[in-house]
Write an enzyme that holds these catalytic residues in place. Structure first.
Site, PDB file in Angstrom:
ATOM      1  N   MET A 208     -12.196   4.126  -1.455  1.00  0.00           N
ATOM      2  CA  MET A 208     -12.944   4.394  -0.212  1.00  0.00           C
ATOM      3  C   MET A 208     -13.576   5.763  -0.381  1.00  0.00           C
ATOM      4  SD  MET A 208     -10.011   2.880   2.320  1.00  0.00           S
ATOM      5  CE  MET A 208      -8.774   2.935   1.038  1.00  0.00           C
TER       6      MET A 208
ATOM      7  N   MET B 231      -9.067   7.801  -0.780  1.00  0.00           N
ATOM      8  CA  MET B 231      -9.943   8.182   0.340  1.00  0.00           C
ATOM      9  C   MET B 231     -10.453   9.595   0.136  1.00  0.00           C
ATOM     10  SD  MET B 231      -7.704   6.723   3.510  1.00  0.00           S
ATOM     11  CE  MET B 231      -6.944   5.101   3.477  1.00  0.00           C
TER      12      MET B 231
ATOM     13  N   ASP C 129      -6.315  -6.839   3.950  1.00  0.00           N
ATOM     14  CA  ASP C 129      -5.752  -5.484   3.985  1.00  0.00           C
ATOM     15  C   ASP C 129      -5.880  -4.898   5.388  1.00  0.00           C
ATOM     16  OD1 ASP C 129      -4.950  -2.897   3.431  1.00  0.00           O
ATOM     17  OD2 ASP C 129      -6.643  -2.420   2.105  1.00  0.00           O
ATOM     18  N   GLY C 130      -4.730  -4.566   5.978  1.00  0.00           N
ATOM     19  CA  GLY C 130      -4.725  -3.857   7.257  1.00  0.00           C
ATOM     20  C   GLY C 130      -3.970  -4.609   8.340  1.00  0.00           C
ATOM     21  N   GLY C 131      -2.895  -4.013   8.824  1.00  0.00           N
ATOM     22  CA  GLY C 131      -2.142  -4.623   9.920  1.00  0.00           C
ATOM     23  C   GLY C 131      -1.426  -5.896   9.539  1.00  0.00           C
TER      24      GLY C 131
ATOM     25  N   GLY D  37      -9.284   3.723   6.493  1.00  0.00           N
ATOM     26  CA  GLY D  37      -9.015   5.151   6.682  1.00  0.00           C
ATOM     27  C   GLY D  37      -7.546   5.467   6.927  1.00  0.00           C
ATOM     28  N   PHE D  38      -6.831   4.539   7.534  1.00  0.00           N
ATOM     29  CA  PHE D  38      -5.449   4.841   7.910  1.00  0.00           C
ATOM     30  C   PHE D  38      -4.567   3.610   7.812  1.00  0.00           C
ATOM     31  CE2 PHE D  38      -8.355   7.548  10.259  1.00  0.00           C
ATOM     32  CZ  PHE D  38      -7.888   8.807   9.909  1.00  0.00           C
ATOM     33  N   GLY D  39      -3.290   3.855   7.507  1.00  0.00           N
ATOM     34  CA  GLY D  39      -2.300   2.791   7.610  1.00  0.00           C
ATOM     35  C   GLY D  39      -1.835   2.674   9.057  1.00  0.00           C
ATOM     36  N   GLY D  40      -1.076   1.637   9.332  1.00  0.00           N
ATOM     37  CA  GLY D  40      -0.428   1.515  10.634  1.00  0.00           C
ATOM     38  C   GLY D  40      -1.311   1.069  11.782  1.00  0.00           C
TER      39      GLY D  40
ATOM     40  N   ASP E  69      -4.639   3.340  -2.248  1.00  0.00           N
ATOM     41  CA  ASP E  69      -5.772   3.643  -1.378  1.00  0.00           C
ATOM     42  C   ASP E  69      -6.312   5.031  -1.691  1.00  0.00           C
ATOM     43  OD1 ASP E  69      -5.983   1.339   0.438  1.00  0.00           O
ATOM     44  OD2 ASP E  69      -3.962   1.913   1.077  1.00  0.00           O
TER      45      ASP E  69
ATOM     46  N   SER F 219       0.854  -1.194   0.000  1.00  0.00           N
ATOM     47  CA  SER F 219       0.000   0.000   0.000  1.00  0.00           C
ATOM     48  C   SER F 219       0.882   1.233   0.000  1.00  0.00           C
ATOM     49  CB  SER F 219      -0.889   0.021   1.246  1.00  0.00           C
ATOM     50  OG  SER F 219      -1.379   1.340   1.435  1.00  0.00           O
TER      51      SER F 219
ATOM     52  N   HIS G 267      -8.056   0.587  -4.467  1.00  0.00           N
ATOM     53  CA  HIS G 267      -9.043   0.402  -3.398  1.00  0.00           C
ATOM     54  C   HIS G 267      -9.750   1.733  -3.179  1.00  0.00           C
ATOM     55  CE1 HIS G 267      -9.503  -0.524   1.233  1.00  0.00           C
ATOM     56  NE2 HIS G 267     -10.674  -0.374   0.623  1.00  0.00           N
TER      57      HIS G 267
ATOM     58  N   HIS H 110      -0.818  -1.449  -4.424  1.00  0.00           N
ATOM     59  CA  HIS H 110      -2.132  -1.150  -3.825  1.00  0.00           C
ATOM     60  C   HIS H 110      -2.251   0.361  -3.620  1.00  0.00           C
ATOM     61  CE1 HIS H 110      -5.681  -2.264  -1.367  1.00  0.00           C
ATOM     62  NE2 HIS H 110      -5.331  -1.257  -0.582  1.00  0.00           N
TER      63      HIS H 110
ATOM     64  N   MET I  61     -11.129  -6.451   4.919  1.00  0.00           N
ATOM     65  CA  MET I  61     -10.427  -5.449   5.727  1.00  0.00           C
ATOM     66  C   MET I  61     -10.177  -6.030   7.114  1.00  0.00           C
ATOM     67  SD  MET I  61      -9.909  -2.828   3.824  1.00  0.00           S
ATOM     68  CE  MET I  61      -9.134  -1.816   5.089  1.00  0.00           C
TER      69      MET I  61
ATOM     70  N   GLY J  31       1.250  -2.019   3.960  1.00  0.00           N
ATOM     71  CA  GLY J  31       1.791  -0.665   3.848  1.00  0.00           C
ATOM     72  C   GLY J  31       2.990  -0.512   4.754  1.00  0.00           C
ATOM     73  N   SER J  32       2.724  -0.356   6.053  1.00  0.00           N
ATOM     74  CA  SER J  32       3.836  -0.125   6.998  1.00  0.00           C
ATOM     75  C   SER J  32       4.873  -1.229   6.945  1.00  0.00           C
ATOM     76  CB  SER J  32       3.319  -0.025   8.439  1.00  0.00           C
ATOM     77  OG  SER J  32       1.959   0.149   8.503  1.00  0.00           O
TER      78      SER J  32
HETATM   79  O1  5SP Z   1      -6.991   0.498   2.970  1.00  0.00           O
HETATM   80  C1  5SP Z   1      -6.211   0.660   3.886  1.00  0.00           C
HETATM   81  C2  5SP Z   1      -6.568   1.489   5.059  1.00  0.00           C
HETATM   82  O2  5SP Z   1      -7.830   1.999   4.881  1.00  0.00           O
HETATM   83  C3  5SP Z   1      -4.920  -0.060   3.824  1.00  0.00           C
HETATM   84  O3  5SP Z   1      -4.564  -0.374   2.515  1.00  0.00           O
HETATM   85  C4  5SP Z   1      -3.761   0.482   4.628  1.00  0.00           C
HETATM   86  O4  5SP Z   1      -3.072   1.453   3.941  1.00  0.00           O
HETATM   87  C5  5SP Z   1      -2.838  -0.643   4.991  1.00  0.00           C
HETATM   88  O5  5SP Z   1      -1.799  -0.151   5.763  1.00  0.00           O
HETATM   89  P1  5SP Z   1      -1.038  -1.052   6.837  1.00  0.00           P
HETATM   90  O6  5SP Z   1      -2.061  -1.479   7.860  1.00  0.00           O
HETATM   91  O7  5SP Z   1      -0.480  -2.229   6.075  1.00  0.00           O
HETATM   92  O8  5SP Z   1       0.009  -0.149   7.385  1.00  0.00           O
HETATM   93 FE   FE2 Z   2      -6.404  -0.510   1.146  1.00  0.00          FE
END
Ligand code: 5SP
Ligand code: FE2
Length: 220
Positions: free
Chosen positions: A69, A38, A176-178, A143-146, A36, A9, A67, A34, A138, A198-199
């Site tokens: 949003m 928003m 997707d996410g964490g 809404g946010f990474g990390g 994102d 991401s 993606h 990927h 998800m 992402g992170s």
């Molecule tokens: O769609 C999203 C958040 O809304 C993701 O794509 C995040 O950007 C993933 O980030 P990490 O959790 O991997 O840091």
């Molecule tokens: Fe995403």
């Protein structure tokens, strides 16, 4: 574990050097990119629009996994398709007729994805299986990474893997996410074949991207 495709991401990339960052993760072994999108309305954050997707397109031949949003989503599908998206993934809550939205993505010649928030039940997929090329789970609220991985979503991944097998078609199952090397393994064991990170991809800067991606694939 089976080797997943990794879709970094770019939300966690250096936005001042986005083209270079896309080239760097491409060369470091990313399978997809990927993106994102928003709108500050469907989710509480603002990111990028079709002009940025278009500007990034020459930097990589990899699949652009977009993606969305944003709500309403329908008025923007064509712009993202023309900008170079390969897969366009939408939330069922982002418009009045998700079936029509998926048809519209396919009519634009793109692969269609549907994404389930942590609070969205799998039953939303019941009448969409013949229209989707990708299902995205998800594992954080969008809404946010990390953010931290929500483990309860693994049951959903397992349930959707069963639905895909019963459908008898090739449909990607993405999480997707964490996602980090530890949660990546849980996702793959539950049936995911594509992981957004992402992170976990961008941490440590460009010299670490290849090692980070290899770790997500379970190769180290
Ligand atoms: O769609 C999203 C958040 O809304 C993701 O794509 C995040 O950007 C993933 O980030 P990490 O959790 O991997 O840091
Ligand atoms: Fe995403």
């Amino acid at each position: 574990m089976a080797t997943p495709l990794i879709s970094p991401s770019i939300l966690s990339a250096d936005f001042a050097r986005l083209g270079e960052e896309v080239r760097a993760v491409d060369q470091a072994g990313a399978d997809w990119i990927h993106i994102d999108v928003m709108d500050g309305h469907f989710v509480p954050n603002l990111t990028i629009g079709p002009d940025v997707v278009k500007a990034l397109r020459p930097h990589s031949d990899k699949t652009f996994d977009v993606h969305l949003m944003i709500s309403p989503v329908d008025p923007y599908l064509e712009a993202f398709a023309e900008a170079g998206a390969d897969i366009i993934t939408v939330h069922p809550e982002a418009g009045p007729h998700v079936h029509r939205t998926l048809q519209a993505i396919r009519a634009l010649g793109k692969k269609a994805g549907v994404v389930l928030n942590p609070g969205t039940p799998v039953e939303v997929l019941d009448n969409l299986m013949d229209l989707v090329d990708l299902i995205l789970v998800m594992s954080v609220n969008p809404g946010f990474g990390g953010q931290s991985f929500i483990h309860s979503q693994l049951d959903k991944v397992r349930a959707i893997r069963g639905m895909i097998e019963r459908a008898g078609r090739d449909i990607h199952l993405e999480v997707d996410g964490g996602v980090n090397p530890e949660t990546a393994k849980l996702c793959v064991d539950a049936g995911a074949d594509v992981l957004v990170a992402g992170s976990a991809t961008f941490k440590g800067g460009p010299s670490q991207y290849a090692a980070n991606i290899a770790a997500l694939k379970g190769e180290v």
